[in-house]
Design an enzyme around this catalytic site. Structure first.
Site, PDB file in Angstrom:
ATOM      1  CE  LYS A  33      35.527  48.256  33.484  1.00 38.64           C
ATOM      2  NZ  LYS A  33      36.558  48.035  34.828  1.00 38.64           N
ATOM      3  CG  HIS A  58      37.119  46.875  42.752  1.00 30.00           C
ATOM      4  ND1 HIS A  58      38.227  46.493  42.206  1.00 30.00           N
ATOM      5  CD2 HIS A  58      36.165  46.726  41.985  1.00 30.00           C
ATOM      6  CE1 HIS A  58      37.905  45.847  41.259  1.00 30.00           C
ATOM      7  NE2 HIS A  58      36.518  45.779  40.991  1.00 30.00           N
ATOM      8  CG  ASP A  83      32.476  43.952  41.418  1.00 30.51           C
ATOM      9  OD1 ASP A  83      33.471  44.797  41.257  1.00 30.51           O
ATOM     10  OD2 ASP A  83      32.475  42.759  40.975  1.00 30.51           O
ATOM     11  CG  HIS A 111      37.620  41.624  42.734  1.00 32.00           C
ATOM     12  ND1 HIS A 111      36.515  41.963  43.512  1.00 32.00           N
ATOM     13  CD2 HIS A 111      37.520  42.104  41.650  1.00 32.00           C
ATOM     14  CE1 HIS A 111      35.394  42.709  42.659  1.00 32.00           C
ATOM     15  NE2 HIS A 111      36.311  42.643  41.517  1.00 32.00           N
TER      16      HIS A 111
END
Length: 335
Positions: free
Chosen positions: A202, A221, A223, A277
């Site tokens: 990404k 969020h 991961d 994070h």
């Protein structure tokens, strides 16, 4: 339907002191209100060139239990390989808008791959101050070059070279994380898919923003991956939630930043922590980052390692296929 990209909005907002309302966060999320200012968090830094492998195992295990994030130095990926990766990504985002749109996400597709802006619908209709590009870089049968930029021409070579080097680093980290919990060195990697492990690249592009105190690039969020390994450019932006506060993370030059993802937390039965994070943006400069998400194949079942479950440590997570986990996470359903 034409989608307005954040990069375009940012270029029009340069001389303004206001931004569209859909980007302005609630007071409880605004980084201007919620960041512990003046304190930069120094997350653990691990030297992969340490001749004492037991020390690497210990440091990585402790960092994964206490922090869920660490940085690795002397990782073996040459700086010029990382520089080329960053250069071709930057060049892609500097292309004319219509050229970037040629590899935009397919409307209605369940795949993340392609160029885009919004990942999922957020509460209150808010948006992140970021555009992005997703595409798989490994394994070869899973790669769809339709979503790889043709410009700049060296884009493919730069990504393939980085991936080749990164895979070796990732294998070492899976080994050390396994050994850190008393498991066989191959157990974590096999648990998340072995040689079928999917590497999803990404590129995050966070344009400069006239009111960085009000917006987020990416909201808070964890991961969904097993591990996330990323390199940023030189602009500060990563924040970690620790001890009930949001902190800026100090980046070490030439380091790789490693996030423990949800799947490693599940396999470890909660011993390793998936890091919470978010990302902030800059008033003057564009921030970019290149995370690679190491994801199990969609049909792979993930659950706590049986060796880490006993009478005193009951299984804390349900075993489920990775694709089902993702569906629940994206739709904010109970896991």
């Amino acid at each position: 339907m034409e989608v307005e990209r954040v990069q375009s909005i940012a270029s029009m907002s340069k001389n303004l002191d206001k931004i569209p309302g859909e980007f302005i966060r609630s007071e409880k999320e605004q980084p201007g209100n919620t960041t512990l200012h003046g304190v930069v968090l120094e997350v653990p830094v691990i030297d992969l060139n340490d001749p004492d492998e037991k020390n690497i195992v210990h440091l990585m295990s402790e960092a994964s239990k206490e922090w869920g994030i660490f940085q690795v130095v002397n990782h073996g990926i040459p700086q010029d390989v990382i520089t080329k990766l960053q250069q071709v990504g930057k060049e892609f985002f500097e292309l004319p808008q219509e050229e970037k749109e040629e590899i935009a996400k397919t409307p209605g597709s369940k795949s993340l791959e392609g160029y885009g802006s919004t990942l999922q619908k957020e509460a209150e209709g808010k948006k992140g101050w970021v555009d992005h590009l997703f595409h798989i870089i490994w394994p070869p049968p899973a790669i769809n070059y339709k979503f790889w930029p043709k410009n700049p021409p060296s884009y493919r070579d730069a990504n393939e070279e980085y991936c080749k080097r990164l895979r070796g680093v990732a294998d070492r980290m899976f080994k050390y994380l396994s050994l850190g919990l008393g498991l066989e060195e191959n157990e974590f990697k096999e648990a998340v898919g072995g040689e079928d492990l999917v590497y999803m690249m990404k590129i995050n592009y966070y344009p400069s923003c006239p009111r960085p105190d009000l917006v987020l690039g990416v909201t808070a969020h964890t991961d969904a991956s097993s591990l996330t390994i990323l390199v940023p450019n030189e602009i500060q932006g990563l924040q970690v939630f620790k001890d009930e506060h949001w902190y800026d993370v100090k980046y070490i030059h030439n380091a790789l930043i490693v996030h423990i993802g949800d799947q490693i937390e599940i396999i470890s039965n909660g011993k390793y922590k998936s890091v919470l994070h978010r990302t902030t943006v800059n008033k003057e400069k564009t921030r970019m980052s290149w995370p690679v998400f190491l994801e199990p194949p969609p049909e792979k079942e993930i659950g706590p390692n049986p060796k880490l479950v006993d009478e005193k440590n009951a299984a804390k997570y349900k075993t489920k296929k990775f694709k089902d986990y993702i569906y629940c996470k994206l739709n904010k359903l109970p896991q």
